[in-house]
Design an enzyme around this catalytic site. Structure first.
Site, PDB file in Angstrom:
ATOM      1  N   SER A 281     -19.046  15.484 -28.756  1.00 50.16           N
ATOM      2  CA  SER A 281     -19.863  15.561 -29.970  1.00 50.16           C
ATOM      3  C   SER A 281     -19.546  14.376 -30.862  1.00 50.16           C
ATOM      4  O   SER A 281     -18.453  13.809 -30.791  1.00 50.16           O
ATOM      5  CB  SER A 281     -19.544  16.838 -30.748  1.00 50.16           C
ATOM      6  OG  SER A 281     -18.283  16.717 -31.389  1.00 50.16           O
ATOM      7  N   ASP A 282     -20.499  14.003 -31.714  1.00 50.90           N
ATOM      8  CA  ASP A 282     -20.131  13.069 -32.768  1.00 50.90           C
ATOM      9  C   ASP A 282     -19.163  13.807 -33.697  1.00 50.90           C
ATOM     10  O   ASP A 282     -19.109  15.041 -33.704  1.00 50.90           O
ATOM     11  CB  ASP A 282     -21.365  12.553 -33.512  1.00 50.90           C
ATOM     12  CG  ASP A 282     -21.070  11.222 -34.214  1.00 50.90           C
ATOM     13  OD1 ASP A 282     -19.885  10.882 -34.402  1.00 50.90           O
ATOM     14  OD2 ASP A 282     -22.032  10.518 -34.580  1.00 50.90           O
ATOM     15  N   TRP A 283     -18.417  13.058 -34.489  1.00 50.85           N
ATOM     16  CA  TRP A 283     -17.353  13.646 -35.309  1.00 50.85           C
ATOM     17  C   TRP A 283     -17.976  14.601 -36.348  1.00 50.85           C
ATOM     18  O   TRP A 283     -18.743  14.183 -37.217  1.00 50.85           O
ATOM     19  CB  TRP A 283     -16.529  12.540 -35.965  1.00 50.85           C
ATOM     20  CG  TRP A 283     -15.373  12.064 -35.124  1.00 50.85           C
ATOM     21  CD1 TRP A 283     -14.087  11.906 -35.554  1.00 50.85           C
ATOM     22  CD2 TRP A 283     -15.349  11.730 -33.726  1.00 50.85           C
ATOM     23  NE1 TRP A 283     -13.277  11.497 -34.511  1.00 50.85           N
ATOM     24  CE2 TRP A 283     -14.018  11.386 -33.380  1.00 50.85           C
ATOM     25  CE3 TRP A 283     -16.317  11.713 -32.705  1.00 50.85           C
ATOM     26  CZ2 TRP A 283     -13.650  11.010 -32.080  1.00 50.85           C
ATOM     27  CZ3 TRP A 283     -15.935  11.343 -31.425  1.00 50.85           C
ATOM     28  CH2 TRP A 283     -14.626  11.008 -31.125  1.00 50.85           C
ATOM     29  N   GLY A 285     -20.122  16.816 -35.534  1.00 53.37           N
ATOM     30  CA  GLY A 285     -21.502  17.083 -35.118  1.00 53.37           C
ATOM     31  C   GLY A 285     -21.621  18.196 -34.099  1.00 53.37           C
ATOM     32  O   GLY A 285     -22.581  18.239 -33.335  1.00 53.37           O
TER      33      GLY A 285
END
Ligand SMILES: *[C@@H]1O[C@H](CO)[C@@H](O)[C@H](O)[C@H]1NC(C)=O
Ligand SMILES: *[C@@H]1O[C@H](CO)[C@@H](O)[C@H](O)[C@H]1NC(C)=O
Ligand SMILES: *[C@@H]1O[C@H](CO)[C@@H](O)[C@H](O)[C@H]1NC(C)=O
Ligand SMILES: *[C@@H]1O[C@H](CO)[C@@H](O)[C@H](O)[C@H]1NC(C)=O
Ligand SMILES: *[C@@H]1O[C@H](CO)[C@@H](O)[C@H](O)[C@H]1NC(C)=O
Length: 785
Positions: A281-283, A285
């Site tokens: 995941s994006d941070w 996200g």
């Protein structure tokens, strides 16, 4: 940022609301994301079979708690950390930003941005950049480089992060992406291709709360053909190249967050493209637990909130099986073994831990902080950086032989962008002092997690002074715009040449508000040009700028120098004085006016409903030059354009069938490999031509191949698309032969009914030239009669 608790466990009523609202209808299309389940397990395709076995044997030895830690980040010495397991000799994984430098480090190089790399149109340089970047990551003990970027692709000219990636053209981005990944991974570092997908604006990239109402993150409604032919295209190239990991984006697609969108992660990425690595995941996200795991998300970062110990409970509840958790870890560890990261990988530089605020006093996972600190990992990378900086500069105008300079005695230098870069912890984002970034100093990179920490910056002014000193020229400078605009400046004498430096900033987290140069840069140009009839404009910019001054008779030359990194001053001096013959080409279109661009940023001043932020990509495939072609808008400087100090021509275009046997409209069926059906990459035609240097100095040309599909292709097909380019160095009055390979995918469209790539019947036009609007030679040929 961390999602709130009610994201973790939605109540029944919020689930219903989600289901009801996640459907948008525009122009008769219903945008919703279907479920694609289960998540396909990795098979070790693409030569990863031996590494797969090692990963499987590793996983078979793990306890449940260890398994949970393998897919959930913890606090540690890097911006993202997977905990070590000392009993198995596993030292953990270190993830660091980002695409142009190792940001959580000092004594590292700051390279030219992706945008500058793309503007070189030089795949060998692009690969060398990836390799050099990765050497620094490895020396600092970082296993995973969070880059390269192909999302945003650059739908909107105002996109705040476009410069981190390469170009709004998917073919150019796809090649730059693949060669960057090759450079990174050949060095033994994992690439993390990001962000998948539809992340085309910063505005409302995170959910927000207004009067207790949760306003969801921006929703990108994208139709199937557009996904395939634009936004997913470079990711296919990245997967084909064997990218170790992929990062999901913050936004929603068709109403469902990327990190829990099973159509995107399971359907497109893992099934159709055969992606064998892991999705992180994006941070901040990750928006849910089990739904994300089932949708194909393999790792939560920075972790702790949503996956972690919830995983065991989810398995107990039957939300998914242990085999899915095992696959997540096998996906994480296969590229680790494939890249030999288990064999003598350097430890994390403890000074990086200081930067992320990890002092080891609270270190339950036992991260190793014993390595040497403050490692200088820059080597001789300054040479490469300087070269990419020059080769990514695009000469847009050059009248009266203004350039290269022939030893002018009186040189004027103007504008904030010429000046020394104010060092404050090495990061421009930390000293931002206006919506347009920081005023003082040049723009070697833009802002956010895609920036870097500078050890030094060679400013344009200091590099020009050094050059002038070599042959005894005199330099006058006026840096502050507030001195130039009210005509307060006094010059000793009118310079032989006036070099005006302007800049345009952008940063992660915000979209651009204007396409004009910052701090009234355009006005600064006019003011200088009013007194100096040999004014040369140099822009450092995150992308397209409007250049109203381009028609000014006193503006004799213009160079778009993008974001060249730490050697910014040397890179431009090399171009100005002709040590380097300019060879950069625009990787985007420069328009006459802002309204010529489409793909607006979706924005709402007073959002009141959860789904207030919607962006429907109604333009389909018509972004950047495809839009200018389609809507018959004349650009100021077209995609692919760029001048040289010499001139080139192309002759003797020849097209040969390269495919042995009958060409079917659809690719023969075959087992999916990384990149999709391997027959999509079969060569159908070879095109050869001869490029002549018709001038009197050596230079580099970029012959470009544009293809127009026949009229039997469905509505919405662009008038032309870039499908080949080649950078060649040619001596004065010499020539060289160039070959393009046209692959099946290059002459196909995505058929939404067949769910396959199809070659349309009829004559395909092939044009070779030096920009999207400069045709030097052409040919028509049918692949399918
Ligand atoms: C989004 O909806 C469009 C329109 O129905 C559809 O063509 C496309 O496949 C959907 N994409 C995803 C990722 O759900
Ligand atoms: C940079 O590296 C040098 C050694 O080459 C070292 O002396 C210095 O402390 C390092 N500085 C930083 C800020 O890391
Ligand atoms: C910019 O430079 C001026 C001096 O020219 C100085 O007063 C000001 O503090 C600087 N601003 C920043 C943010 O460094
Ligand atoms: C161009 O330069 C000349 C000479 O300095 C000046 O007279 C003229 O006004 C300038 N033109 C513009 C458009 O600034
Ligand atoms: C979006 O709207 C907000 C509120 O009106 C404004 O502050 C912001 O600058 C806008 N963003 C863009 C990119 O236009």
């Amino acid at each position: 940022m961390a999602p709130s608790d009610n994201n973790v466990m939605p109540s029944l009523s919020s689930c219903l609301r989600l289901l009801l609202l996640a459907v948008t209808q525009v122009n008769g299309l219903t945008y919703t994301s279907p479920s694609v389940l289960p998540s396909p397990p990795t098979e070790g395709l693409g030569g990863w079979d031996a590494a797969l076995s090692e990963a499987q044997s590793f996983v078979s030895q793990l306890t449940l708690e260890e398994k949970q830690n393998m897919v959930t980040g913890v606090k540690g010495p890097c911006v993202g950390n997977i905990a070590p397991i000392s009993r198995l000799g596993f030292k953990g994984l270190c993830f660091q930003d980002g695409p142009l430098a190792i940001r959580q480090a000092t004594n590292a190089s700051v390279f030219p941005a992706g945008l500058s790399a793309a503007a070189t149109w030089d795949n060998d340089l692009i690969e060398a950049r990836g390799a050099a970047l990765a050497r620094e990551f490895k020396d600092k003990g970082s296993h995973v480089l969070l880059g390269p970027v192909a999302g945003p692709l650059g739908r909107s000219a105002l996109g705040g992060r476009n410069w981190e990636g390469f170009s709004p053209d998917p073919y150019l981005t796809g090649l730059a992406f693949a060669r960057t990944i090759k450079g990174i991974q050949d060095t033994g570092v994992q690439a993390c291709i990001k962000h998948i997908i539809g992340y085309e604006q910063e505005t409302q990239r995170f959910p927000s709360k207004v009067d207790g109402v949760e306003i969801k993150a921006i929703n990108s409604n994208i139709d199937d053909r557009t996904i395939h032919e634009l936004y997913l295209w470079p990711f296919a190239d990245g997967v084909k190249q064997g990218a170790a990991s992929a990062m999901s984006s913050y936004n929603r697609i068709n109403g469902t967050y990327a990190a829990e969108n099973s159509k995107v992660l399971n359907g497109l990425l893992k099934e159709e493209l055969g992606f064998q690595g892991y999705v992180v995941s994006d941070w901040g996200g990750t928006y849910s637990g089990a739904p994300s795991v089932n949708a194909g998300l393999d790792m939560e970062m920075p972790g702790g909130e949503i996956f972690g110990s919830h995983i065991g409970k989810d398995i107990d509840k039957g939300a998914y099986k242990m085999s899915r958790l095992d696959d997540m870890i096998v996906r994480v560890m296969t590229p680790y073994y494939f890249l030999n990261q288990n064999k003598g990988f350097p430890s994390v530089d403890p000074s990086s831990a200081d930067i992320v605020g990890f002092d080891g006093s609270d270190n339950p996972h036992g991260f190793d902080l014993s390595g040497s600190s403050y490692r200088n990992v820059r080597r001789d990378h300054a040479i490469l950086i300087r070269q990419i900086g020059s080769d990514g500069a695009v000469l847009l105008k050059n009248t009266n032989h203004a350039l290269p300079l022939s030893k002018p005695k009186e040189i004027g230098v103007f504008g904030y962008d010429a000046d020394a870069f104010p060092m404050s912890n090495g990061q421009p984002e930390l000293i931002r002092d206006s919506p347009y970034g920081y005023k003082n100093g040049s723009l070697p990179t833009a802002g956010g997690s895609g920036a870097g920490r500078f050890s030094y910056v060679v400013s344009p002014l200091s590099a020009i002074q050094a050059k002038a000193h070599e042959y005894g020229a005199h330099v006058q400078s006026v840096i502050k715009h507030s001195d130039i605009i009210p005509d307060k400046f006094k010059l000793d004498t009118v310079p032989d040449v006036c070099l005006v430096f302007i800049k345009s900033w952008a940063t992660e987290g915000a979209d651009r508000l204007s396409l004009d140069a910052d701090f009234d840069g355009n006005l600064v140009v006019e003011k200088v040009a009013a007194v100096c009839d040999n004014t040369v404009v140099i822009s450092h910019s995150v992308g397209p700028n409007l250049m109203d001054f381009a028609d000014n008779e006193n503006v004799t030359a213009i160079i778009a120098s993008h974001l060249p990194g730490q050697e910014i001053g040397n890179s431009i001096v090399d171009i100005l004085w002709g040590a380097v013959n300019p060879s950069g080409k625009l990787p985007y279109t420069i328009a006459h006016k802002a309204s010529d661009y489409n793909g607006p940023i979706a924005n709402v001043s007073n959002p009141t409903t959860a789904d207030a932020f919607e962006s429907t990509f109604t333009e389909g495939l018509m972004i950047d030059y495809r839009h200018f072609d389609h809507s018959k808008i004349k650009p100021r400087y077209e995609f692919g354009f760029g001048l040289s100090y010499t001139t080139f021509s192309i002759k003797d275009l020849d097209v040969q069938n390269a495919y042995d046997g009958h060409i079917s409209a659809r690719p023969p069926s075959a087992k999916t490999q990384p990149g999709g059906n391997p027959h999509l990459y079969d060569t159908i035609f070879h095109i050869t031509c001869t490029v002549y240097n018709t001038g009197s100095v050596k230079g580099k040309a970029v012959p470009q191949l544009y293809i127009s599909l026949p009229s039997s292709a469905p509505d919405g097909t662009p008038a032309q698309a870039l499908r080949g380019y080649n950078k060649v160095s040619i001596g004065a009055h010499e020539s060289t032969k160039v070959t393009f390979s046209v692959l099946r995918k290059h002459i196909s469209y995505w058929d939404v009914t067949a769910q396959d790539w199809v070659i349309p019947k009829g004559k395909i036009d092939l044009r070779v030239g030096f920009s999207s609007r400069d045709v030097q030679a052409s040919h028509s040929i049918a692949a399918i009669a």
